[in-house]
Scaffold this motif. Sequence first.
Motif, PDB file in Angstrom:
ATOM      1  N   ILE A   1       0.832  -1.201   0.000  1.00  0.00           N
ATOM      2  CA  ILE A   1       0.000   0.000   0.000  1.00  0.00           C
ATOM      3  C   ILE A   1       0.870   1.255   0.000  1.00  0.00           C
ATOM      4  N   PHE A   2       2.051   1.177   0.607  1.00  0.00           N
ATOM      5  CA  PHE A   2       3.009   2.290   0.575  1.00  0.00           C
ATOM      6  C   PHE A   2       3.439   2.576  -0.862  1.00  0.00           C
ATOM      7  N   HIS A   3       3.819   1.538  -1.596  1.00  0.00           N
ATOM      8  CA  HIS A   3       4.261   1.726  -2.972  1.00  0.00           C
ATOM      9  C   HIS A   3       3.112   2.163  -3.878  1.00  0.00           C
ATOM     10  N   LEU A   4       1.911   1.640  -3.623  1.00  0.00           N
ATOM     11  CA  LEU A   4       0.772   2.014  -4.454  1.00  0.00           C
ATOM     12  C   LEU A   4       0.439   3.501  -4.289  1.00  0.00           C
ATOM     13  N   PHE A   5       0.404   3.977  -3.069  1.00  0.00           N
ATOM     14  CA  PHE A   5       0.105   5.391  -2.834  1.00  0.00           C
ATOM     15  C   PHE A   5       1.222   6.282  -3.382  1.00  0.00           C
ATOM     16  N   ALA A   6       2.473   5.795  -3.336  1.00  0.00           N
ATOM     17  CA  ALA A   6       3.575   6.560  -3.919  1.00  0.00           C
ATOM     18  C   ALA A   6       3.388   6.691  -5.427  1.00  0.00           C
ATOM     19  N   ASP A   7       2.922   5.612  -6.076  1.00  0.00           N
ATOM     20  CA  ASP A   7       2.626   5.676  -7.510  1.00  0.00           C
ATOM     21  C   ASP A   7       1.509   6.668  -7.795  1.00  0.00           C
ATOM     22  N   LEU A   8       0.462   6.595  -7.000  1.00  0.00           N
ATOM     23  CA  LEU A   8      -0.674   7.502  -7.209  1.00  0.00           C
ATOM     24  C   LEU A   8      -0.245   8.958  -7.056  1.00  0.00           C
ATOM     25  N   LYS A   9       0.567   9.219  -6.054  1.00  0.00           N
ATOM     26  CA  LYS A   9       1.029  10.586  -5.818  1.00  0.00           C
ATOM     27  C   LYS A   9       1.960  11.054  -6.926  1.00  0.00           C
ATOM     28  N   GLY A  10       2.810  10.137  -7.433  1.00  0.00           N
ATOM     29  CA  GLY A  10       3.791  10.525  -8.432  1.00  0.00           C
ATOM     30  C   GLY A  10       3.235  10.629  -9.837  1.00  0.00           C
ATOM     31  N   TYR A  11       2.300   9.748 -10.201  1.00  0.00           N
ATOM     32  CA  TYR A  11       1.820   9.683 -11.580  1.00  0.00           C
ATOM     33  C   TYR A  11       0.431  10.293 -11.786  1.00  0.00           C
ATOM     34  N   PHE A  12      -0.302  10.475 -10.690  1.00  0.00           N
ATOM     35  CA  PHE A  12      -1.633  11.087 -10.782  1.00  0.00           C
ATOM     36  C   PHE A  12      -1.686  12.249  -9.795  1.00  0.00           C
ATOM     37  N   PRO A  13      -1.001  13.356 -10.117  1.00  0.00           N
ATOM     38  CA  PRO A  13      -0.850  14.461  -9.154  1.00  0.00           C
ATOM     39  C   PRO A  13      -2.170  15.066  -8.690  1.00  0.00           C
ATOM     40  N   ASP A  14      -3.231  14.954  -9.504  1.00  0.00           N
ATOM     41  CA  ASP A  14      -4.507  15.536  -9.104  1.00  0.00           C
ATOM     42  C   ASP A  14      -5.094  14.867  -7.866  1.00  0.00           C
ATOM     43  N   ILE A  15      -4.693  13.623  -7.630  1.00  0.00           N
ATOM     44  CA  ILE A  15      -5.264  12.885  -6.501  1.00  0.00           C
ATOM     45  C   ILE A  15      -4.845  13.491  -5.169  1.00  0.00           C
ATOM     46  N   LYS A  16      -3.761  14.255  -5.178  1.00  0.00           N
ATOM     47  CA  LYS A  16      -3.312  14.886  -3.941  1.00  0.00           C
ATOM     48  C   LYS A  16      -4.312  15.918  -3.433  1.00  0.00           C
ATOM     49  N   ASP A  17      -5.195  16.384  -4.323  1.00  0.00           N
ATOM     50  CA  ASP A  17      -6.210  17.351  -3.915  1.00  0.00           C
ATOM     51  C   ASP A  17      -7.384  16.689  -3.210  1.00  0.00           C
ATOM     52  N   ASN A  18      -7.447  15.353  -3.245  1.00  0.00           N
ATOM     53  CA  ASN A  18      -8.523  14.626  -2.589  1.00  0.00           C
ATOM     54  C   ASN A  18      -8.202  14.514  -1.095  1.00  0.00           C
ATOM     55  N   TRP A  19      -9.108  14.993  -0.240  1.00  0.00           N
ATOM     56  CA  TRP A  19      -8.811  15.062   1.188  1.00  0.00           C
ATOM     57  C   TRP A  19      -8.687  13.668   1.819  1.00  0.00           C
ATOM     58  N   ILE A  20      -9.420  12.681   1.287  1.00  0.00           N
ATOM     59  CA  ILE A  20      -9.307  11.317   1.812  1.00  0.00           C
ATOM     60  C   ILE A  20      -7.901  10.779   1.551  1.00  0.00           C
ATOM     61  N   PHE A  21      -7.423  10.955   0.315  1.00  0.00           N
ATOM     62  CA  PHE A  21      -6.066  10.525  -0.023  1.00  0.00           C
ATOM     63  C   PHE A  21      -5.053  11.239   0.859  1.00  0.00           C
ATOM     64  N   ASP A  22      -5.260  12.533   1.054  1.00  0.00           N
ATOM     65  CA  ASP A  22      -4.318  13.336   1.830  1.00  0.00           C
ATOM     66  C   ASP A  22      -4.212  12.822   3.263  1.00  0.00           C
ATOM     67  N   LYS A  23      -5.339  12.479   3.869  1.00  0.00           N
ATOM     68  CA  LYS A  23      -5.343  11.987   5.247  1.00  0.00           C
ATOM     69  C   LYS A  23      -4.744  10.579   5.324  1.00  0.00           C
ATOM     70  N   LEU A  24      -5.093   9.718   4.386  1.00  0.00           N
ATOM     71  CA  LEU A  24      -4.576   8.355   4.390  1.00  0.00           C
ATOM     72  C   LEU A  24      -3.076   8.323   4.142  1.00  0.00           C
TER      73      LEU A  24
END
Length: 364
Positions: free
Chosen positions: A20-43
């Motif tokens: 899950i650490f590597h998956l979230f790192a991928d999401l943050k690195g390759y899908f930058p818009d997801i960082k604006d999602n507050w659920i993602f930010d808290k998790l």
Amino acid sequence: MVHFKNLDALRFIAAFSVFIFHLFADLKGYFPDIKDNWIFDKLYVIVDKGHLGVNFFFVLSGFLITYLILHEIKYKGKFSLKNFLIRRTLRIWPLYFIVILIGFVIFPLIIDGYSTNHNPLMYVAFLANFDEINVGATDSINFLTSPWSIAVEEQFYLFWSLIFVVIHQLKKIKLIHLIIILYIGAFVFRWLYMDNERVLYYHTLAVCQDILTGAFIGLSLFEGKKWLEKLKSLQLIWVIAIYLLGLGICIAKNKIFIGEAVIFERFVLSLFFGFVILDQVRGEHSFFKFGKISVFNFLGKISYGLYMYHLIVMYLLLDYFLELNLSSPLIGILYLSSSLAVIILTSVISYYFIEKPLLKLKPH
């Protein structure tokens, strides 16, 4: 045969936390818009510490290997270095070399534009962690980082087994004294390289405190130390308090272990992981025994595959998801579910058709 209940479940939790650490790192690195999602930010604040699952694996390895070797010496009167190395080889080598084969032979032949800066000879020699120190930061093929921790464990297995041969032959060296000496050496090494983040994370001498803590609790459990009885009967309120304190330190570690305090980071965290292992194995008032979740026990049996294959699967799926024109939250859910499903399926096939048949050949 020695079997500790609940440890399979802990293996899965550790492997899943790394995934899950590597998956979230991928999401943050390759899908930058997801960082604006507050659920993602808290998790992300929590899952960003998922790499500590590797630390836990080190503690667990030190615990199990030390206890099992001591058990063998007690009940067989001797320690067979040959049988030990055969057992470790049958357990570790197949998946380790499958990943190496994929990374250095198969993918370069079938994937256009694929290349890696990693040195295959370092991997074959189980020195992948040292190669990661020098090359990892410049290499885009991150699934070749998984073997680094396996290389450290293989180095430990060889060193530790030889130590037991020497101790058993000389009969004058006490294991606890050796553990203390190695602890001190690790502290000195971390002090010398406190400003080098990659060395502190990947170098064998920098991470061995995890393994030494595992070895210490394995030795203590085998010898039936009195302090373990107090830990065993620890009241529920104190057990919960230690879990909360330990988890809090894990989450806030980047703010706690700064400057010279980084010297003590692995030691402190390893003490918490050691407590978790002892509580799950011996605790009478645990707030929950994770082995009660049967699916966790099953996934724990295939956890080596989960750990070794997860970055390969994610690497193959990532290009597909990058081409989809979907909202970031939906991308995250689909990437998580599809990756997990394929990883579990791959690990199940690997376990029943590769690992289990070879494990049956292990000498006892």
